[in-house]
Scaffold this motif. Structure first.
Motif, short mmCIF file in Angstrom:
data_model
loop_
_atom_site.label_atom_id
_atom_site.label_comp_id
_atom_site.label_asym_id
_atom_site.label_seq_id
_atom_site.Cartn_x
_atom_site.Cartn_y
_atom_site.Cartn_z
N PRO A 228 0.80 -1.23 0.00
CA PRO A 228 0.00 0.00 0.00
C PRO A 228 0.83 1.28 0.00
N GLU A 229 2.05 1.23 0.51
CA GLU A 229 2.86 2.45 0.51
C GLU A 229 3.28 2.84 -0.91
N ALA A 230 3.49 1.85 -1.78
CA ALA A 230 3.79 2.16 -3.18
C ALA A 230 2.59 2.87 -3.82
N ALA A 231 1.39 2.37 -3.53
CA ALA A 231 0.18 3.02 -4.03
C ALA A 231 0.00 4.39 -3.39
N GLY A 232 0.33 4.49 -2.10
CA GLY A 232 0.19 5.77 -1.42
C GLY A 232 1.07 6.84 -2.02
N LEU A 274 -7.79 10.19 -5.69
CA LEU A 274 -8.78 9.88 -4.67
C LEU A 274 -9.13 8.39 -4.68
N ALA A 275 -9.22 7.81 -5.87
CA ALA A 275 -9.53 6.38 -5.96
C ALA A 275 -8.45 5.53 -5.31
N ILE A 276 -7.18 5.92 -5.51
CA ILE A 276 -6.08 5.17 -4.90
C ILE A 276 -6.12 5.32 -3.38
N VAL A 277 -6.38 6.54 -2.89
CA VAL A 277 -6.44 6.77 -1.44
C VAL A 277 -7.54 5.91 -0.82
N ARG A 278 -8.69 5.84 -1.48
CA ARG A 278 -9.79 5.04 -0.93
C ARG A 278 -9.39 3.57 -0.84
N ARG A 279 -8.70 3.08 -1.87
CA ARG A 279 -8.26 1.67 -1.84
C ARG A 279 -7.28 1.45 -0.69
N LEU A 281 -7.05 3.13 2.15
CA LEU A 281 -7.74 3.21 3.44
C LEU A 281 -8.46 1.90 3.76
N LYS A 282 -8.98 1.24 2.74
CA LYS A 282 -9.69 -0.02 2.97
C LYS A 282 -8.74 -1.13 3.43
N LEU A 283 -7.47 -1.04 3.03
CA LEU A 283 -6.51 -2.07 3.43
C LEU A 283 -6.16 -1.98 4.91
N GLY A 284 -6.25 -0.79 5.49
CA GLY A 284 -6.00 -0.63 6.93
C GLY A 284 -4.55 -0.79 7.33
N ARG A 285 -3.61 -0.58 6.39
CA ARG A 285 -2.17 -0.67 6.72
C ARG A 285 -1.52 0.67 6.38
N LEU A 286 -1.94 1.69 7.10
CA LEU A 286 -1.54 3.05 6.75
C LEU A 286 -0.06 3.30 7.06
N GLY A 287 0.61 3.93 6.10
CA GLY A 287 2.00 4.33 6.26
C GLY A 287 2.14 5.81 5.90
N PRO A 288 3.35 6.35 5.99
CA PRO A 288 3.56 7.79 5.80
C PRO A 288 3.08 8.33 4.46
N TYR A 289 3.35 7.61 3.35
CA TYR A 289 2.94 8.15 2.06
C TYR A 289 1.42 8.11 1.90
N LEU A 291 -0.71 8.44 4.32
CA LEU A 291 -1.25 9.51 5.16
C LEU A 291 -1.05 10.88 4.51
N GLN A 292 0.10 11.08 3.90
CA GLN A 292 0.31 12.35 3.18
C GLN A 292 -0.65 12.47 2.01
N ALA A 293 -0.90 11.35 1.32
CA ALA A 293 -1.87 11.37 0.22
C ALA A 293 -3.27 11.68 0.74
N ALA A 294 -3.61 11.12 1.92
CA ALA A 294 -4.93 11.39 2.50
C ALA A 294 -5.08 12.87 2.84
N ILE A 295 -4.01 13.49 3.32
CA ILE A 295 -4.04 14.93 3.61
C ILE A 295 -4.29 15.72 2.32
N GLN A 296 -3.58 15.33 1.26
CA GLN A 296 -3.78 16.01 -0.02
C GLN A 296 -5.20 15.77 -0.54
N ALA A 297 -5.76 14.60 -0.25
CA ALA A 297 -7.12 14.29 -0.69
C ALA A 297 -8.13 15.23 -0.02
#
Length: 408
Positions: A228-232, A274-279, A281-289, A291-297
């Motif tokens: 998920p961090e690569a996607a983030g 936004l679509a990547i961020v939603r995916r 968030l569903k995985l529930g393994r949040l990392g720094p990238y 979270l930064q993407a979520a802030i930008q979202a």
């Protein structure tokens, strides 16, 4: 009649666009990162000598690669003539190999080679920025907030370790990829940031770095779809890129996020991010990238600056601080706190960070002081931020804000 481009500018432009690819292709021949860099640098020196008289070649990148490979082969021949066995073996290998496919993804191989776990994390990132991004030691030192001499030593030691340990130039196996992922993502992130900030005031100058970072982020995400961090990181870069058309004004001056014309944001990139961020968030393994993407979202879905959910941004920064604490994250969190609790609360937070000498710190502090009515102090901070700012666009904005205060 239009002015012809300056030959020196042409060489510099090709260097920015092709340096990393050239090093990665020549590395096939040399198997020695230091020698590959030397050969490519000699090729660019030759270009600076020949192109002004002969004109820009039809394929300047291929010209550089061909010239650099010839310089490397000449080096092997000289050493082989002196009886050096490694050079003799390299010469045989080189002459048996076909010309490389310069359109292949050799830069990805170089990135993974630079991010070998035998190197420390700071060394991995610094080395990759040097040989893949073509950044100067001074630029890399600035990104890490360390002295240039310290960064130069770090890069030299990393090159020597790759050479002495015979670290292979290849994409690692699937089982090796995860242990190198953090270094790879850090490099891609910093390459994008360098292109993004350096483009202010000179939009075309380093746009190739942003495009390269996005390409590498997409490749890494495809290569490791379960990470998920690569996607983030991909989401973070895509959402940042969506605002590029709105972030600079006349003369390349930076337009801050809150003042941007959101009609200029690219909706297709926002939807993708936004679509990547939603995916994620569903995985529930949040990392720094992520979270930064979520802030930008959160910024991306706000119809205006006034509609931004700053409380949610503060909560996301709290999570980011738990995952990857740093003074820079605390500084960014303080900006959000200022919108929720007021500039006084934020000023208390940033004054405890010890970031004097970092231009963003002084710019943020100036804005907070201005909002508190402490005009004299704000003017001093704007002046210091402008003095330290690395790009023309940022300096233009900061100097304009200083002038808007009048003459305290």
């Amino acid at each position: 009649m239009a002015d012809l481009p300056d030959p020196a500018d042409s060489v510099a432009a090709v260097f920015r666009e092709e340096y990393g690819r050239a090093v990665s292709v020549v590395l096939r021949t040399t198997r020695d990162l230091g020698l590959a860099e030397e050969a490519v640098q000699e090729a660019f020196a030759a270009a600076a000598e020949h192109w002004p008289a002969e004109g820009l070649p039809e394929q300047p990148g291929a010209w550089i690669i061909t010239t650099a490979r010839r310089r490397a082969v000449d080096r092997f021949r000289r050493d082989a003539a002196r009886g050096e066995k490694e050079a003799q073996a390299a010469l045989v290998r080189t002459e048996a190999e076909p010309e490389p496919d310069v359109f292949g993804d050799d830069r990805l191989k170089l990135l993974f080679a630079c991010c070998h776990p035998a190197l420390s994390m700071p060394a991995r990132v610094a080395l990759a920025l040097r040989v893949l991004g073509g950044l100067t030691t001074a630029q890399i030192a600035s990104a890490f907030l360390v002295p240039e001499a310290t960064m130069g030593q770090r890069i030299s030691r990393a090159k020597a370790k790759i050479r002495d340990a015979a670290i292979p130039y290849r994409v690692p196996s699937a089982t090796e990829l995860p242990e190198r992922l953090s270094g790879v993502l850090a490099v891609v992130y910093l390459i994008y940031n360098e292109g993004y900030s350096a483009g202010l005031g000179a939009p075309a100058e380093r746009s190739g770095l942003c495009a390269e970072a996005l390409r590498l982020a997409r490749t890494a995400s495809r290569l490791l779809p379960e990470e998920p961090e690569a996607a983030g990181l991909l989401a973070l870069l895509v959402l940042s890129e969506s605002r590029r058309p709105a972030r600079s004004g006349a003369g390349g001056s930076l337009i801050p996020l809150g003042s941007q014309d959101r009609a200029l944001w690219v909706p297709e990139l926002i939807a993708e991010g936004l679509a990547i961020v939603r995916r994620c968030l569903k995985l529930g393994r949040l990392g720094p990238y992520q979270l930064q993407a979520a802030i930008q979202a959160v910024h991306s879905v706000a119809s205006s600056a006034d509609q931004t959910d700053w409380g949610r941004i503060v909560r996301l920064y709290d999570l980011l601080l738990a995952a990857a604490p740093s003074p820079i994250v605390r500084l960014n969190r303080a900006v959000a706190v200022a919108e929720v609790e007021g500039p006084g609360a934020a000023l208390v937070l940033i004054d405890a960070l010890g970031l004097r000498g970092y231009h963003v710190y002084h710019a943020v502090r100036a804005d907070l002081l201005r909002r508190l009515g402490r005009v004299d102090e704000a003017a001093d901070e704007y002046s210091e931020a402008a003095r330290l700012a690395p790009s023309v666009g940022e300096r233009t904005l900061l100097e304009a804000r200083r002038r808007a205060l009048g003459s305290p």
